[in-house]
Design a protein around this motif. Sequence first.
Motif, PDB file in Angstrom:
ATOM      1  N   SER A  11      67.817 -86.245 -17.381  1.00 34.83           N
ATOM      2  CA  SER A  11      66.749 -85.278 -17.115  1.00 34.83           C
ATOM      3  C   SER A  11      65.439 -86.025 -16.915  1.00 34.83           C
ATOM      4  CB  SER A  11      66.622 -84.274 -18.258  1.00 34.83           C
ATOM      5  OG  SER A  11      66.178 -84.927 -19.430  1.00 34.83           O
ATOM      6  N   VAL A  12      64.525 -85.336 -16.248  1.00 32.20           N
ATOM      7  CA  VAL A  12      63.210 -85.901 -15.931  1.00 32.20           C
ATOM      8  C   VAL A  12      62.166 -84.849 -16.235  1.00 32.20           C
ATOM      9  CG1 VAL A  12      61.727 -86.680 -14.041  1.00 32.20           C
ATOM     10  CG2 VAL A  12      64.095 -87.436 -14.133  1.00 32.20           C
ATOM     11  N   ARG A  13      61.066 -85.279 -16.863  1.00 31.91           N
ATOM     12  CA  ARG A  13      59.943 -84.380 -17.107  1.00 31.91           C
ATOM     13  C   ARG A  13      58.683 -85.099 -16.641  1.00 31.91           C
ATOM     14  NH1 ARG A  13      56.622 -81.943 -21.554  1.00 31.91           N
ATOM     15  NH2 ARG A  13      56.446 -84.015 -22.377  1.00 31.91           N
ATOM     16  N   LEU A  14      57.841 -84.404 -15.884  1.00 31.36           N
ATOM     17  CA  LEU A  14      56.609 -84.993 -15.348  1.00 31.36           C
ATOM     18  C   LEU A  14      55.406 -84.390 -16.055  1.00 31.36           C
ATOM     19  CD1 LEU A  14      57.376 -84.686 -11.537  1.00 31.36           C
ATOM     20  CD2 LEU A  14      57.882 -86.602 -13.044  1.00 31.36           C
ATOM     21  N   TYR A  15      54.455 -85.248 -16.440  1.00 30.11           N
ATOM     22  CA  TYR A  15      53.204 -84.732 -16.979  1.00 30.11           C
ATOM     23  C   TYR A  15      52.109 -85.744 -16.737  1.00 30.11           C
ATOM     24  CZ  TYR A  15      54.815 -87.498 -20.988  1.00 30.11           C
ATOM     25  OH  TYR A  15      55.309 -88.503 -21.777  1.00 30.11           O
ATOM     26  N   PRO A  16      50.912 -85.363 -16.351  1.00 27.66           N
ATOM     27  CA  PRO A  16      50.605 -83.969 -15.999  1.00 27.66           C
ATOM     28  C   PRO A  16      51.240 -83.598 -14.661  1.00 27.66           C
ATOM     29  CG  PRO A  16      48.731 -85.362 -15.478  1.00 27.66           C
ATOM     30  CD  PRO A  16      49.754 -86.243 -16.155  1.00 27.66           C
ATOM     31  N   ASN A  17      51.409 -82.330 -14.444  1.00 29.12           N
ATOM     32  CA  ASN A  17      51.912 -81.816 -13.175  1.00 29.12           C
ATOM     33  C   ASN A  17      51.382 -80.395 -13.037  1.00 29.12           C
ATOM     34  OD1 ASN A  17      53.300 -81.362 -10.834  1.00 29.12           O
ATOM     35  ND2 ASN A  17      55.321 -81.279 -11.764  1.00 29.12           N
ATOM     36  N   PRO A  18      50.404 -80.160 -12.178  1.00 29.15           N
ATOM     37  CA  PRO A  18      49.876 -80.978 -11.090  1.00 29.15           C
ATOM     38  C   PRO A  18      49.150 -82.242 -11.587  1.00 29.15           C
ATOM     39  CG  PRO A  18      49.134 -78.687 -10.897  1.00 29.15           C
ATOM     40  CD  PRO A  18      49.806 -78.833 -12.220  1.00 29.15           C
ATOM     41  N   ALA A  19      49.154 -83.256 -10.703  1.00 32.11           N
ATOM     42  CA  ALA A  19      48.539 -84.538 -11.027  1.00 32.11           C
ATOM     43  C   ALA A  19      47.620 -84.971  -9.893  1.00 32.11           C
ATOM     44  CB  ALA A  19      49.634 -85.580 -11.240  1.00 32.11           C
ATOM     45  N   LYS A  20      46.681 -85.862 -10.216  1.00 34.22           N
ATOM     46  CA  LYS A  20      45.747 -86.362  -9.196  1.00 34.22           C
ATOM     47  C   LYS A  20      46.225 -87.688  -8.599  1.00 34.22           C
ATOM     48  CE  LYS A  20      41.316 -84.290 -10.551  1.00 34.22           C
ATOM     49  NZ  LYS A  20      41.693 -83.026 -10.020  1.00 34.22           N
ATOM     50  N   ASN A  21      46.387 -88.725  -9.388  1.00 38.24           N
ATOM     51  CA  ASN A  21      46.799 -90.026  -8.856  1.00 38.24           C
ATOM     52  C   ASN A  21      47.777 -90.756  -9.771  1.00 38.24           C
ATOM     53  OD1 ASN A  21      45.128 -90.693 -10.925  1.00 38.24           O
ATOM     54  ND2 ASN A  21      43.645 -91.797  -9.688  1.00 38.24           N
ATOM     55  N   LYS A  22      48.226 -90.060 -10.828  1.00 39.74           N
ATOM     56  CA  LYS A  22      49.140 -90.687 -11.773  1.00 39.74           C
ATOM     57  C   LYS A  22      49.906 -89.595 -12.513  1.00 39.74           C
ATOM     58  CE  LYS A  22      47.963 -92.129 -16.164  1.00 39.74           C
ATOM     59  NZ  LYS A  22      47.387 -92.946 -17.205  1.00 39.74           N
ATOM     60  N   THR A  23      51.193 -89.844 -12.729  1.00 43.46           N
ATOM     61  CA  THR A  23      51.982 -88.958 -13.577  1.00 43.46           C
ATOM     62  C   THR A  23      52.865 -89.811 -14.466  1.00 43.46           C
ATOM     63  OG1 THR A  23      53.371 -86.965 -13.613  1.00 43.46           O
ATOM     64  CG2 THR A  23      53.947 -88.621 -11.992  1.00 43.46           C
ATOM     65  N   GLU A  24      53.208 -89.284 -15.605  1.00 38.09           N
ATOM     66  CA  GLU A  24      54.140 -89.965 -16.492  1.00 38.09           C
ATOM     67  C   GLU A  24      55.495 -89.303 -16.314  1.00 38.09           C
ATOM     68  OE1 GLU A  24      52.704 -90.179 -20.499  1.00 38.09           O
ATOM     69  OE2 GLU A  24      50.799 -91.046 -19.878  1.00 38.09           O
ATOM     70  N   ILE A  25      56.505 -90.128 -16.040  1.00 33.64           N
ATOM     71  CA  ILE A  25      57.867 -89.642 -15.822  1.00 33.64           C
ATOM     72  C   ILE A  25      58.647 -89.923 -17.101  1.00 33.64           C
ATOM     73  CG2 ILE A  25      59.926 -89.794 -14.390  1.00 33.64           C
ATOM     74  CD1 ILE A  25      58.123 -91.188 -12.256  1.00 33.64           C
ATOM     75  N   GLU A  26      58.960 -88.868 -17.831  1.00 34.54           N
ATOM     76  CA  GLU A  26      59.752 -89.032 -19.046  1.00 34.54           C
ATOM     77  C   GLU A  26      61.219 -88.857 -18.670  1.00 34.54           C
ATOM     78  OE1 GLU A  26      60.237 -87.191 -23.531  1.00 34.54           O
ATOM     79  OE2 GLU A  26      59.194 -86.026 -22.010  1.00 34.54           O
ATOM     80  N   ILE A  27      62.015 -89.925 -18.812  1.00 34.04           N
ATOM     81  CA  ILE A  27      63.424 -89.859 -18.451  1.00 34.04           C
ATOM     82  C   ILE A  27      64.284 -89.850 -19.710  1.00 34.04           C
ATOM     83  CG2 ILE A  27      63.075 -90.962 -16.213  1.00 34.04           C
ATOM     84  CD1 ILE A  27      64.304 -93.519 -17.443  1.00 34.04           C
ATOM     85  N   LYS A  28      65.398 -89.131 -19.617  1.00 31.69           N
ATOM     86  CA  LYS A  28      66.376 -89.079 -20.701  1.00 31.69           C
ATOM     87  C   LYS A  28      67.766 -89.120 -20.090  1.00 31.69           C
ATOM     88  CE  LYS A  28      63.702 -86.775 -24.194  1.00 31.69           C
ATOM     89  NZ  LYS A  28      63.224 -85.540 -24.712  1.00 31.69           N
ATOM     90  N   GLY A  29      68.667 -89.812 -20.752  1.00 34.50           N
ATOM     91  CA  GLY A  29      70.062 -89.811 -20.324  1.00 34.50           C
ATOM     92  C   GLY A  29      70.402 -90.785 -19.220  1.00 34.50           C
ATOM     93  N   PHE A  30      69.480 -91.701 -18.876  1.00 36.70           N
ATOM     94  CA  PHE A  30      69.776 -92.728 -17.883  1.00 36.70           C
ATOM     95  C   PHE A  30      70.364 -93.946 -18.595  1.00 36.70           C
ATOM     96  CE2 PHE A  30      67.071 -90.032 -15.470  1.00 36.70           C
ATOM     97  CZ  PHE A  30      67.308 -90.296 -14.133  1.00 36.70           C
ATOM     98  N   ASP A  31      70.915 -94.879 -17.822  1.00 33.60           N
ATOM     99  CA  ASP A  31      71.438 -96.125 -18.389  1.00 33.60           C
ATOM    100  C   ASP A  31      70.348 -97.192 -18.309  1.00 33.60           C
ATOM    101  OD1 ASP A  31      74.035 -95.113 -18.833  1.00 33.60           O
ATOM    102  OD2 ASP A  31      74.538 -95.437 -16.727  1.00 33.60           O
ATOM    103  N   ALA A  32      70.455 -98.202 -19.154  1.00 35.27           N
ATOM    104  CA  ALA A  32      69.562 -99.353 -19.041  1.00 35.27           C
ATOM    105  C   ALA A  32      69.837-100.019 -17.689  1.00 35.27           C
ATOM    106  CB  ALA A  32      69.813-100.328 -20.177  1.00 35.27           C
ATOM    107  N   GLY A  33      68.781-100.498 -17.052  1.00 32.87           N
ATOM    108  CA  GLY A  33      68.918-101.113 -15.731  1.00 32.87           C
ATOM    109  C   GLY A  33      67.860-100.565 -14.795  1.00 32.87           C
ATOM    110  N   TYR A  34      68.100-100.713 -13.504  1.00 29.56           N
ATOM    111  CA  TYR A  34      67.103-100.288 -12.527  1.00 29.56           C
ATOM    112  C   TYR A  34      67.259 -98.823 -12.150  1.00 29.56           C
ATOM    113  CZ  TYR A  34      65.378-104.986 -11.895  1.00 29.56           C
ATOM    114  OH  TYR A  34      64.793-106.200 -12.111  1.00 29.56           O
ATOM    115  N   VAL A  35      66.106 -98.158 -11.978  1.00 25.17           N
ATOM    116  CA  VAL A  35      66.047 -96.780 -11.496  1.00 25.17           C
ATOM    117  C   VAL A  35      65.210 -96.805 -10.224  1.00 25.17           C
ATOM    118  CG1 VAL A  35      65.180 -94.459 -11.968  1.00 25.17           C
ATOM    119  CG2 VAL A  35      66.241 -95.776 -13.800  1.00 25.17           C
ATOM    120  N   LYS A  36      65.705 -96.152  -9.180  1.00 25.61           N
ATOM    121  CA  LYS A  36      64.934 -96.052  -7.937  1.00 25.61           C
ATOM    122  C   LYS A  36      64.133 -94.762  -7.979  1.00 25.61           C
ATOM    123  CE  LYS A  36      66.957 -96.813  -3.927  1.00 25.61           C
ATOM    124  NZ  LYS A  36      67.768 -96.480  -2.724  1.00 25.61           N
ATOM    125  N   ILE A  37      62.819 -94.870  -7.740  1.00 27.16           N
ATOM    126  CA  ILE A  37      61.935 -93.706  -7.710  1.00 27.16           C
ATOM    127  C   ILE A  37      61.474 -93.505  -6.269  1.00 27.16           C
ATOM    128  CG2 ILE A  37      59.787 -92.704  -8.576  1.00 27.16           C
ATOM    129  CD1 ILE A  37      60.010 -94.679 -10.944  1.00 27.16           C
TER     130      ILE A  37
END
Length: 90
Positions: A11-37
């Motif tokens: 799962s992914v949660r974004l905050y703040p959203n709406p955002a101006k030039n930066k958002t924090e992407i809180e990820i859960k349930g992914f594996d260690a390693g690379y994630v493509k955004i």
Amino acid sequence: MDTLTAKENPSVRLYPNPAKNKTEIEIKGFDAGYVKIQLISNTGKLFIEEKRLVITGNEVIIFMFSENPGLYFLFLKQGKIMVKSRLVIQ
């Protein structure tokens, strides 16, 4: 207990959203390693594509951008995992 059944769905949660030039992407349930955004406009145009290294798969990624205001989609991909979130840029 089988670790595959115990693992939470990605799962992914974004905050703040709406955002101006930066958002924090809180990820859960992914594996260690690379994630493509990928940051994609509502018309399908790819604006940003980054690979980020995640250590635990449950963490916060700081994501910076300078796109025009509007509705965008943030895709996070890792192997067979793909999660899509809406991001409103002010």
